[in-house]
Motif scaffolding. Structure first.
Motif, PDB file in Angstrom:
ATOM      1  N   ASN A   1      25.353 -35.758 -13.094  1.00  0.00           N
ATOM      2  CA  ASN A   1      26.305 -36.369 -12.180  1.00  0.00           C
ATOM      3  C   ASN A   1      25.622 -37.577 -11.535  1.00  0.00           C
ATOM      4  OD1 ASN A   1      27.350 -36.787  -9.316  1.00  0.00           O
ATOM      5  ND2 ASN A   1      28.918 -35.409 -10.102  1.00  0.00           N
ATOM      6  N   LEU A   2      26.250 -38.745 -11.628  1.00  0.00           N
ATOM      7  CA  LEU A   2      25.632 -39.976 -11.140  1.00  0.00           C
ATOM      8  C   LEU A   2      25.168 -39.869  -9.692  1.00  0.00           C
ATOM      9  CD1 LEU A   2      27.973 -42.731 -12.661  1.00  0.00           C
ATOM     10  CD2 LEU A   2      25.610 -42.234 -13.314  1.00  0.00           C
ATOM     11  N   SER A   3      26.022 -39.363  -8.818  1.00  0.00           N
ATOM     12  CA  SER A   3      25.675 -39.260  -7.401  1.00  0.00           C
ATOM     13  C   SER A   3      24.514 -38.310  -7.176  1.00  0.00           C
ATOM     14  CB  SER A   3      26.893 -38.796  -6.595  1.00  0.00           C
ATOM     15  OG  SER A   3      27.933 -39.749  -6.641  1.00  0.00           O
ATOM     16  N   LEU A   4      24.528 -37.172  -7.871  1.00  0.00           N
ATOM     17  CA  LEU A   4      23.480 -36.168  -7.680  1.00  0.00           C
ATOM     18  C   LEU A   4      22.152 -36.625  -8.271  1.00  0.00           C
ATOM     19  CD1 LEU A   4      25.543 -32.913  -8.385  1.00  0.00           C
ATOM     20  CD2 LEU A   4      24.988 -33.975  -6.179  1.00  0.00           C
ATOM     21  N   VAL A   5      22.205 -37.335  -9.382  1.00  0.00           N
ATOM     22  CA  VAL A   5      20.972 -37.879  -9.969  1.00  0.00           C
ATOM     23  C   VAL A   5      20.353 -38.897  -9.020  1.00  0.00           C
ATOM     24  CG1 VAL A   5      20.081 -39.382 -11.788  1.00  0.00           C
ATOM     25  CG2 VAL A   5      21.536 -37.438 -12.376  1.00  0.00           C
ATOM     26  N   LEU A   6      21.184 -39.716  -8.408  1.00  0.00           N
ATOM     27  CA  LEU A   6      20.680 -40.700  -7.453  1.00  0.00           C
ATOM     28  C   LEU A   6      20.013 -40.009  -6.262  1.00  0.00           C
ATOM     29  CD1 LEU A   6      20.567 -43.764  -7.218  1.00  0.00           C
ATOM     30  CD2 LEU A   6      22.693 -43.671  -5.911  1.00  0.00           C
ATOM     31  N   GLN A   7      20.622 -38.930  -5.799  1.00  0.00           N
ATOM     32  CA  GLN A   7      20.003 -38.151  -4.718  1.00  0.00           C
ATOM     33  C   GLN A   7      18.668 -37.573  -5.156  1.00  0.00           C
ATOM     34  OE1 GLN A   7      22.647 -35.211  -2.979  1.00  0.00           O
ATOM     35  NE2 GLN A   7      24.381 -36.624  -3.041  1.00  0.00           N
ATOM     36  N   ASN A   8      18.604 -37.103  -6.385  1.00  0.00           N
ATOM     37  CA  ASN A   8      17.354 -36.550  -6.914  1.00  0.00           C
ATOM     38  C   ASN A   8      16.252 -37.604  -6.972  1.00  0.00           C
ATOM     39  OD1 ASN A   8      15.814 -34.373  -8.306  1.00  0.00           O
ATOM     40  ND2 ASN A   8      15.900 -35.794 -10.038  1.00  0.00           N
ATOM     41  N   LEU A   9      16.663 -38.864  -7.137  1.00  0.00           N
ATOM     42  CA  LEU A   9      15.701 -39.963  -7.162  1.00  0.00           C
ATOM     43  C   LEU A   9      15.316 -40.428  -5.762  1.00  0.00           C
ATOM     44  CD1 LEU A   9      17.190 -42.095 -10.080  1.00  0.00           C
ATOM     45  CD2 LEU A   9      15.078 -40.757 -10.138  1.00  0.00           C
ATOM     46  N   GLY A  10      15.900 -39.773  -4.752  1.00  0.00           N
ATOM     47  CA  GLY A  10      15.532 -40.070  -3.371  1.00  0.00           C
ATOM     48  C   GLY A  10      16.412 -41.070  -2.667  1.00  0.00           C
ATOM     49  N   MET A  11      17.586 -41.339  -3.203  1.00  0.00           N
ATOM     50  CA  MET A  11      18.497 -42.317  -2.599  1.00  0.00           C
ATOM     51  C   MET A  11      19.794 -41.626  -2.198  1.00  0.00           C
ATOM     52  SD  MET A  11      19.067 -45.569  -1.790  1.00  0.00           S
ATOM     53  CE  MET A  11      18.024 -46.656  -2.786  1.00  0.00           C
ATOM     54  N   GLN A  12      20.095 -41.620  -0.919  1.00  0.00           N
ATOM     55  CA  GLN A  12      21.344 -41.069  -0.428  1.00  0.00           C
ATOM     56  C   GLN A  12      22.446 -42.123  -0.491  1.00  0.00           C
ATOM     57  OE1 GLN A  12      21.557 -37.767   0.334  1.00  0.00           O
ATOM     58  NE2 GLN A  12      19.399 -37.736  -0.314  1.00  0.00           N
ATOM     59  N   ALA A  13      23.671 -41.674  -0.689  1.00  0.00           N
ATOM     60  CA  ALA A  13      24.792 -42.592  -0.866  1.00  0.00           C
ATOM     61  C   ALA A  13      24.920 -43.574   0.292  1.00  0.00           C
ATOM     62  CB  ALA A  13      26.093 -41.803  -1.045  1.00  0.00           C
ATOM     63  N   GLN A  14      24.726 -43.096   1.518  1.00  0.00           N
ATOM     64  CA  GLN A  14      24.892 -43.964   2.682  1.00  0.00           C
ATOM     65  C   GLN A  14      23.799 -45.031   2.783  1.00  0.00           C
ATOM     66  OE1 GLN A  14      24.362 -40.700   2.770  1.00  0.00           O
ATOM     67  NE2 GLN A  14      22.816 -40.117   4.319  1.00  0.00           N
ATOM     68  N   ASP A  15      22.718 -44.864   2.018  1.00  0.00           N
ATOM     69  CA  ASP A  15      21.628 -45.833   2.049  1.00  0.00           C
ATOM     70  C   ASP A  15      21.730 -46.895   0.958  1.00  0.00           C
ATOM     71  OD1 ASP A  15      20.446 -44.468   4.202  1.00  0.00           O
ATOM     72  OD2 ASP A  15      19.419 -43.086   2.846  1.00  0.00           O
ATOM     73  N   VAL A  16      22.690 -46.731   0.065  1.00  0.00           N
ATOM     74  CA  VAL A  16      22.843 -47.679  -1.042  1.00  0.00           C
ATOM     75  C   VAL A  16      23.445 -48.979  -0.527  1.00  0.00           C
ATOM     76  CG1 VAL A  16      23.989 -48.123  -3.238  1.00  0.00           C
ATOM     77  CG2 VAL A  16      23.050 -45.856  -2.766  1.00  0.00           C
ATOM     78  N   ARG A  17      22.760 -50.088  -0.767  1.00  0.00           N
ATOM     79  CA  ARG A  17      23.237 -51.392  -0.311  1.00  0.00           C
ATOM     80  C   ARG A  17      23.693 -52.280  -1.468  1.00  0.00           C
ATOM     81  NH1 ARG A  17      23.653 -48.818   3.332  1.00  0.00           N
ATOM     82  NH2 ARG A  17      22.618 -48.877   5.355  1.00  0.00           N
ATOM     83  N   ASN A  18      23.002 -52.215  -2.591  1.00  0.00           N
ATOM     84  CA  ASN A  18      23.336 -53.049  -3.749  1.00  0.00           C
ATOM     85  C   ASN A  18      23.390 -52.188  -5.004  1.00  0.00           C
ATOM     86  OD1 ASN A  18      23.169 -55.592  -2.259  1.00  0.00           O
ATOM     87  ND2 ASN A  18      20.959 -55.255  -2.266  1.00  0.00           N
ATOM     88  N   VAL A  19      24.443 -52.349  -5.788  1.00  0.00           N
ATOM     89  CA  VAL A  19      24.592 -51.620  -7.047  1.00  0.00           C
ATOM     90  C   VAL A  19      24.963 -52.614  -8.136  1.00  0.00           C
ATOM     91  CG1 VAL A  19      25.707 -49.716  -8.266  1.00  0.00           C
ATOM     92  CG2 VAL A  19      25.482 -49.629  -5.782  1.00  0.00           C
ATOM     93  N   ILE A  20      24.302 -52.505  -9.272  1.00  0.00           N
ATOM     94  CA  ILE A  20      24.652 -53.325 -10.425  1.00  0.00           C
ATOM     95  C   ILE A  20      24.871 -52.409 -11.617  1.00  0.00           C
ATOM     96  CG2 ILE A  20      22.206 -53.757 -10.845  1.00  0.00           C
ATOM     97  CD1 ILE A  20      24.978 -56.182 -11.742  1.00  0.00           C
ATOM     98  N   CYS A  21      26.048 -52.494 -12.224  1.00  0.00           N
ATOM     99  CA  CYS A  21      26.400 -51.672 -13.380  1.00  0.00           C
ATOM    100  C   CYS A  21      26.296 -52.540 -14.632  1.00  0.00           C
ATOM    101  CB  CYS A  21      27.815 -51.123 -13.237  1.00  0.00           C
ATOM    102  SG  CYS A  21      28.064 -50.131 -11.743  1.00  0.00           S
ATOM    103  N   VAL A  22      25.559 -52.070 -15.642  1.00  0.00           N
ATOM    104  CA  VAL A  22      25.337 -52.866 -16.841  1.00  0.00           C
ATOM    105  C   VAL A  22      25.581 -52.007 -18.078  1.00  0.00           C
ATOM    106  CG1 VAL A  22      23.609 -54.226 -15.615  1.00  0.00           C
ATOM    107  CG2 VAL A  22      22.857 -52.350 -17.075  1.00  0.00           C
ATOM    108  N   GLY A  23      25.819 -52.666 -19.210  1.00  0.00           N
ATOM    109  CA  GLY A  23      25.998 -51.924 -20.453  1.00  0.00           C
ATOM    110  C   GLY A  23      26.362 -52.841 -21.608  1.00  0.00           C
ATOM    111  N   HIS A  24      26.182 -52.334 -22.804  1.00  0.00           N
ATOM    112  CA  HIS A  24      26.498 -53.041 -24.045  1.00  0.00           C
ATOM    113  C   HIS A  24      27.586 -52.294 -24.776  1.00  0.00           C
ATOM    114  CE1 HIS A  24      25.759 -53.186 -28.533  1.00  0.00           C
ATOM    115  NE2 HIS A  24      25.989 -54.464 -28.286  1.00  0.00           N
TER     116      HIS A  24
END
Length: 378
Positions: A213-236
């Protein structure tokens, strides 16, 4: 924020306004959607790469031909140079190793793959989705979500990816947070996107498995949703389509207050005209960071419309804004931001490979006298 990027120009609502280099070709108030669509696709002065979008009321269409508003030469190459790391991350998403191994700017990263709760396609009679994405935190605390695309060389995953590409019916956008099986956001009925792409994104936003789960993986990496300031989504390829939808998910569900951007290479169209306008006005409104790179004769950016023409030729519209990589009259690689696609002839898959995108990007930068070494090599 990414200060080097310019916000896309706003549309003017409630009219059909088509422009080219010589001025207004047509201006009609209160024109019907069908008539506007038909005009746009039949008018010889226009390219199929025109931008079309509904106004805020959802019942009118504004089509703006971008040929009078583009950047070429060294200025375009400079934009390409600025987003080069994200282009490379889109290409590197196919690796199973950590993004940290290739990019010094990546502090922490985790790959979501082998998703358990995948979605059925075509009612479950032909296959399931297979979504894979690297979630990374950069040294400036920005978050990057890099989606893998279609992998035709790997049958077990590639077949699922192709099925996702082909499940091309549109539906209103439904987004999830994993707390329940019901969507936490449903777009207005006029805003519609590719059903298969939506199901593929749902796999990594609706899962209750922490590692999937994207949100839970981000939390596991030490980043809480309320602390996210910049997001960049990329892909091919398919990953570009998922990155586009993910940017919408970030805005509506996960990080509503963050600055959100999206950079794709070889992405197909994702949604209808209303989706494209909503993406420009609402999703990337703060950053203006919305670029889709198109390499030479790559056929995939012409999809799904190319598959459905002439029956549903206007069903899908690209989000802004394109960066075209092409050979000029002297055979030298060049680039252009905005405008019409330089060539729509001899389209195929050879220019769709990530290696071809990286080679063309490097050639454009080199021709412009800019550093052309790749971030993953530095």
């Amino acid at each position: 924020m990414w200060p080097f990027l310019k916000p896309a120009a706003a549309h003017e609502p409630a009219r059909l306004n088509i422009r080219n280099n010589t001025g207004d070709v047509a201006l009609h108030n209160n024109i019907s959607d069908n008539k506007a669509y038909n005009y746009a696709h039949q008018c010889p002065a226009l390219s199929p790469e025109h931008r079309a979008a509904y106004d805020s009321d959802g019942d009118q269409l504004d089509i703006v031909e971008e040929t009078d508003n583009y950047i070429i030469g060294e200025d375009a190459a400079e934009v390409l140079e600025e987003i080069l790391p994200f282009i490379e991350m889109a290409a590197a998403a196919y690796k199973s190793t950590s993004m940290k191994d290739d990019f010094q700017m990546v502090e922490r990263s985790q790959l979501i793959h082998n998703v358990i709760d995948t979605s059925h396609l075509f009612g479950g009679v032909m296959g399931r989705t297979d979504t894979e994405v690297h979630v990374s935190i950069l040294d400036d605390e920005s978050v990057v979500m890099a989606f893998r695309g279609t992998e035709p060389t790997e049958w077990d995953t590639g077949f699922a990816d192709v099925l996702t590409d082909l499940a091309e019916g549109q539906e209103p956008v439904k987004l999830y947070d994993g707390a329940s099986d019901k969507p936490v956001y449903t777009s207005p009925a006029v805003i519609r996107a590719h059903r298969g792409f939506q199901l593929a994104l749902k796999d990594v936003t609706d899962s209750s498995v922490p590692s999937q789960n994207l949100s839970l993986v981000l939390q596991n990496l030490g980043m809480q949703a309320q602390d996210v300031r910049n997001v960049i989504c990329v892909g091919h390829s398919l990953g570009g389509a998922l990155a586009t939808l993910c940017a919408k998910w970030c805005r509506e569900v996960a990080f509503s207050g963050a600055t959100i951007g999206c950079i794709t290479i070889g992405s197909p169209r994702v949604g209808n005209a209303a989706f494209a306008l909503d993406f420009e006005r609402h999703v990337v409104k703060d950053s203006g960071l919305s670029y889709r790179v198109v390499n030479k004769h790559d056929v995939v950016p012409s999809l799904p419309n190319l598959l459905t023409y002439p029956f549903f030729a206007s069903a899908y519209k690209h989000v802004a804004q394109p960066i075209y990589l092409y050979e000029d009259a002297l055979g030298q690689m060049s680039s252009r931001v905005g405008g019409c696609r330089p060539s729509k002839l001899n389209l195929g898959f050879s220019d769709h490979k990530t290696t071809s995108y990286l080679a063309s990007t490097s050639a454009v930068l080199q021709a412009a006298g800019l550093p052309s070494s790749l971030a993953m090599d530095r």
